[in-house]
Motif scaffolding. Structure first.
Motif, PDB file in Angstrom:
ATOM      1  N   HIS A 189      50.697 -13.136 -45.167  1.00  0.00           N
ATOM      2  CA  HIS A 189      51.033 -12.860 -43.767  1.00  0.00           C
ATOM      3  C   HIS A 189      52.104 -13.825 -43.282  1.00  0.00           C
ATOM      4  O   HIS A 189      53.033 -13.442 -42.554  1.00  0.00           O
ATOM      5  CB  HIS A 189      49.775 -12.969 -42.900  1.00  0.00           C
TER       6      HIS A 189
ATOM      7  N   THR B 205      55.802 -12.621 -42.038  1.00  0.00           N
ATOM      8  CA  THR B 205      56.260 -12.954 -40.689  1.00  0.00           C
ATOM      9  C   THR B 205      57.643 -13.591 -40.717  1.00  0.00           C
ATOM     10  O   THR B 205      58.463 -13.369 -39.829  1.00  0.00           O
ATOM     11  CB  THR B 205      55.262 -13.923 -40.013  1.00  0.00           C
ATOM     12  N   ARG B 206      57.920 -14.363 -41.759  1.00  0.00           N
ATOM     13  CA  ARG B 206      59.183 -15.104 -41.840  1.00  0.00           C
ATOM     14  C   ARG B 206      60.356 -14.277 -42.358  1.00  0.00           C
ATOM     15  O   ARG B 206      61.515 -14.646 -42.153  1.00  0.00           O
ATOM     16  CB  ARG B 206      59.014 -16.312 -42.774  1.00  0.00           C
TER      17      ARG B 206
ATOM     18  N   LYS C 194      62.104 -11.788 -41.728  1.00  0.00           N
ATOM     19  CA  LYS C 194      63.233 -11.334 -40.906  1.00  0.00           C
ATOM     20  C   LYS C 194      64.047 -12.505 -40.360  1.00  0.00           C
ATOM     21  O   LYS C 194      65.082 -12.305 -39.736  1.00  0.00           O
ATOM     22  CB  LYS C 194      62.724 -10.463 -39.757  1.00  0.00           C
TER      23      LYS C 194
ATOM     24  N   ARG D 257      62.135 -17.638 -33.485  1.00  0.00           N
ATOM     25  CA  ARG D 257      60.824 -17.852 -32.858  1.00  0.00           C
ATOM     26  C   ARG D 257      59.716 -17.846 -33.915  1.00  0.00           C
ATOM     27  O   ARG D 257      58.857 -18.730 -33.941  1.00  0.00           O
ATOM     28  CB  ARG D 257      60.578 -16.759 -31.819  1.00  0.00           C
ATOM     29  N   GLU D 258      59.748 -16.852 -34.797  1.00  0.00           N
ATOM     30  CA  GLU D 258      58.721 -16.739 -35.838  1.00  0.00           C
ATOM     31  C   GLU D 258      58.824 -17.888 -36.836  1.00  0.00           C
ATOM     32  O   GLU D 258      57.810 -18.378 -37.344  1.00  0.00           O
ATOM     33  CB  GLU D 258      58.854 -15.397 -36.572  1.00  0.00           C
TER      34      GLU D 258
ATOM     35  N   LEU E 279      57.169 -20.988 -35.257  1.00  0.00           N
ATOM     36  CA  LEU E 279      55.707 -20.864 -35.220  1.00  0.00           C
ATOM     37  C   LEU E 279      55.092 -20.960 -36.615  1.00  0.00           C
ATOM     38  O   LEU E 279      54.041 -21.584 -36.799  1.00  0.00           O
ATOM     39  CB  LEU E 279      55.312 -19.543 -34.555  1.00  0.00           C
ATOM     40  N   THR E 280      55.752 -20.356 -37.608  1.00  0.00           N
ATOM     41  CA  THR E 280      55.194 -20.421 -38.963  1.00  0.00           C
ATOM     42  C   THR E 280      55.357 -21.811 -39.572  1.00  0.00           C
ATOM     43  O   THR E 280      54.510 -22.247 -40.356  1.00  0.00           O
ATOM     44  CB  THR E 280      55.836 -19.362 -39.885  1.00  0.00           C
TER      45      THR E 280
ATOM     46  N   LYS F  77      52.498 -23.574 -38.242  1.00  0.00           N
ATOM     47  CA  LYS F  77      51.282 -23.078 -38.887  1.00  0.00           C
ATOM     48  C   LYS F  77      51.098 -23.755 -40.244  1.00  0.00           C
ATOM     49  O   LYS F  77      49.982 -24.113 -40.640  1.00  0.00           O
ATOM     50  CB  LYS F  77      51.390 -21.558 -39.073  1.00  0.00           C
TER      51      LYS F  77
ATOM     52  N   THR G 170      64.707 -22.703 -28.528  1.00  0.00           N
ATOM     53  CA  THR G 170      63.530 -21.909 -28.900  1.00  0.00           C
ATOM     54  C   THR G 170      62.254 -22.716 -28.713  1.00  0.00           C
ATOM     55  O   THR G 170      61.243 -22.198 -28.219  1.00  0.00           O
ATOM     56  CB  THR G 170      63.657 -21.430 -30.360  1.00  0.00           C
TER      57      THR G 170
ATOM     58  N   GLU H  52      52.930 -21.736 -26.265  1.00  0.00           N
ATOM     59  CA  GLU H  52      52.719 -21.380 -27.670  1.00  0.00           C
ATOM     60  C   GLU H  52      52.706 -22.594 -28.588  1.00  0.00           C
ATOM     61  O   GLU H  52      52.201 -22.525 -29.707  1.00  0.00           O
ATOM     62  CB  GLU H  52      53.812 -20.407 -28.133  1.00  0.00           C
TER      63      GLU H  52
END
Length: 628
Positions: free
Chosen positions: A369, A373-374, A376, A380-381, A384-385, A388, A412, A421
């Protein structure tokens, strides 16, 4: 600035075409001259009718020199695919084209060479053959130019085709992270060490200090050239020659990287998405295979860990972790090529999704996952990743190996902070869920302390620092500030406490409190020390600590305990005496308070500690004038 590169089968006229375009012979090695074939990379440039200068990389066409071809192709913006009109589409034409496709080089020109050697029927056949192969590829609509370097036919059309392509190609961005993958190293007499390569990511300028990976050695840019012209600055997308001071030729190699002032982050583990060539027959990439990995000018042996699949078949794509013996520097979105060692063959390539991956297996579904998510590469993603993965990370370290500049990353981060977030401190970014877990853990730990020590009103902050040893000091301090600002805890003189918490005193403990206070009250001039009292009264240690905490007892050095009223009485008598007499000796205290030296020195020490008195030779004097 842009760089084009040739591709095509051996002896199809790539070098001759470049010479016709630029008047530069890219076969520079004696062996190349002797054998009449390109062995290593060659470099030239052309000034277009528009005035724009474009670099051109000439690559070898022999199947045994594919690794040199890849080193040249990974830095180009567009390809000039050369096909001999007499031979047509050949095996190395195909492999070169597959590599170009894997590298996602979307722009190109097709040059059908040696047209002076064939008739129109053959020429039409080869053109049709090429168009059929280009169907459903990025080069489907690439212009096809028929060329004869002998008769100087089609050369101007190639130049115009290059010029027409330029506006369609996205320029290399200056993100303040210059890196140049070295493709040549040599000495120039009187100048010293020189390296060449295609510059991306940022600007290099004369006089600046650079760092070389993997040695991490420093060097200074004495001089720079782009396309044989001296310049003070080299910009992203240009072919550059760097004259380095402070480092020798034998300390540098093809595949080394020149960096600017930004920090360098390397890893032995890289998460990627792999694509296996659909043209392969009787081949499947199996888990834990060892392959040759190529990115830009770097070649390395790698072990491939697949994502829960036993193998990847031709035409399939999948995530994998690449594991290297030595750390590599790569960036998000970099492309790479994979080849089997024996017999040597290109089997696929792909995209780098996490250049600084933690070592892992794909049994954890969160990993897949995370990579999905990464893929693309949305900023922003990515932020966050990264959090994570790392839980907390220094702001300066966030996405260092990405193709985003610092200002974009900061914007960002600020947006995500406003949306709640992510959590930020002065220097750190913290993953939101992890932060909430730490708050809950902290409050639970504090409750546990109260359960263990119900008479305590609070606990030393350094005790909790030891519990949360894994948090950076700045993050721990921010955690405390948040808990204070949200009225969850209080903090005074290094002691933390729950604002709503009051000591829980049992009936048995109340009896002990009365007993201890009575002993101290009954012995004002001969009070016991803590050790004696604990030995006399079972279970009194916790009660004594509580009474000290509540201010009912004063603890002097050597463990001497005084009832607080008794201490205040002694202290006030000494202050009154000092106001009148200016100083007081041990003998005078003995007479004034009727206590022995055993208690006088600890009493003096306590008053010194409270900044009431200070020692002067063998007496005490008032340190400050006491408030009325």
């Amino acid at each position: 600035m842009f760089v084009f590169g040739t591709a095509g089968h051996i002896d199809h006229g790539k070098t001759a075409l470049i010479y016709a375009l630029t008047s530069i012979d890219t076969d520079r090695l004696p062996e190349e001259k002797e054998r009449g074939m390109t062995i290593d990379l060659g470099f030239a440039w052309i000034r277009l009718p528009s005035g724009e200068t474009v670099g051109i990389v000439d690559v070898p066409g022999h199947e045994n020199l594919i690794k040199n071809m890849i080193a040249g192709a990974t830095g180009i913006d567009a390809v000039i695919l050369v096909v001999d009109a007499n031979e047509g589409w050949m095996p190395q034409t195909e492999e070169h084209f597959q590599i170009i496709d894997l590298l996602e080089i979307k722009y190109g020109i097709i040059a059908i060479t040696k047209i002076d050697l064939v008739d129109q029927t053959r020429l039409n056949f080869v053109e049709k053959q090429i168009k059929e192969r280009l169907n459903n590829t990025a080069l489907l609509n690439a212009p096809i130019v028929k060329v004869s370097t002998v008769n100087n036919l089609g050369i101007d059309q190639i130049k115009l085709a290059i010029q027409d392509l330029i506006p369609r190609i996205k320029p290399k961005r200056d993100i303040g992270k210059p890196r140049l993958s070295i493709d040549r190293v040599f000495n120039i007499k009187g100048s010293g060490t020189v390296v060449t390569g295609t510059l991306i990511g940022g600007t290099l300028h004369q006089g600046m200090e650079v760092t070389i990976f993997p040695s991490y050695k420093k060097a200074r840019l004495k001089n720079l050239q782009t396309y044989k012209e001296k310049t003070e600055k080299a910009f992203p997308g240009s072919r550059a020659a760097l004259n380095l001071a402070g480092i020798e030729k034998d300390e540098l190699h093809r595949g080394d990287i020149i960096f600017g002032s930004k920090q360098i982050k390397a890893s032995k583990n890289i998460d990627v998405r792999i694509q296996i060539l659909p043209q392969l027959k009787k081949y499947a990439l199996t888990n834990r295979s060892e392959l040759f990995f190529f990115t830009r000018t770097k070649e390395a042996l790698v072990k491939v860990i697949l994502d829960q699949k036993e193998h990847l078949k031709p035409g399939e794509t999948g995530f994998a972790q690449l594991r290297f013996k030595e750390p590599l520097v790569t960036y998000l979105g970099d492309r790479f090529i994979l080849r089997i060692p024996s017999p040597p063959k290109t089997i696929g390539g792909g995209l780098i999704v996490d250049p600084l991956a933690h070592k892992h297996h794909f049994k954890d579904k969160d990993i897949l996952h995370f990579l999905q998510t990464r893929i693309k590469f949305g900023l922003r993603e990515l932020v966050l990743t990264e959090l994570k993965k790392n839980i907390f990370i220094k702001k300066d370290n966030l996405l260092t190996n990405s193709n985003y500049d610092d200002s974009e990353i900061r914007e960002t981060v600020e947006s995500l902070k406003k949306q709640g977030e992510i959590i930020t401190t002065n220097s750190w970014l913290i993953e939101k869920n992890y932060w909430q877990e730490q708050i809950i853990k902290f409050m639970n730990q504090l409750e546990q302390e109260y359960e263990l020590y119900p008479l305590q009103s609070g606990f030393p902050i350094n005790k909790f620092q030891s519990y949360f040893y894994y948090l950076k000091p700045e993050i721990f301090n921010n955690l405390i500030d948040v808990l204070i600002n949200t009225s969850k805890i209080g903090l005074e003189k290094g002691v933390m406490f729950l604002l709503s918490r009051k000591p829980k005193i049992s009936s048995q403990q109340k009896i002990l409190i009365s007993k201890i206070l009575k002993i101290l009250k009954d012995n004002p001039t001969n009070p016991p020390n803590e050790k004696t009292l604990i030995s006399q009264i079972a279970g009194s240690k916790e009660i004594i600590d509580f009474l000290i905490q509540e201010g009912e007892i004063i603890k002097l050095s050597d463990g001497i305990l005084l009832e607080s009223k008794n201490y205040d009485m002694m202290k006030n008598k000494l202050i009154d005496f000092l106001k009148i007499n200016g100083s007081i000796s041990v003998a005078q205290v003995r007479e004034l308070l009727e206590i022995s030296r055993k208690y006088i020195i600890p009493l003096f020490n306590k008053m010194d500690e409270e900044k009431i008195t200070q020692r002067k030779e063998n007496v005490r004097i008032l340190k400050t004038k006491p408030a009325n």
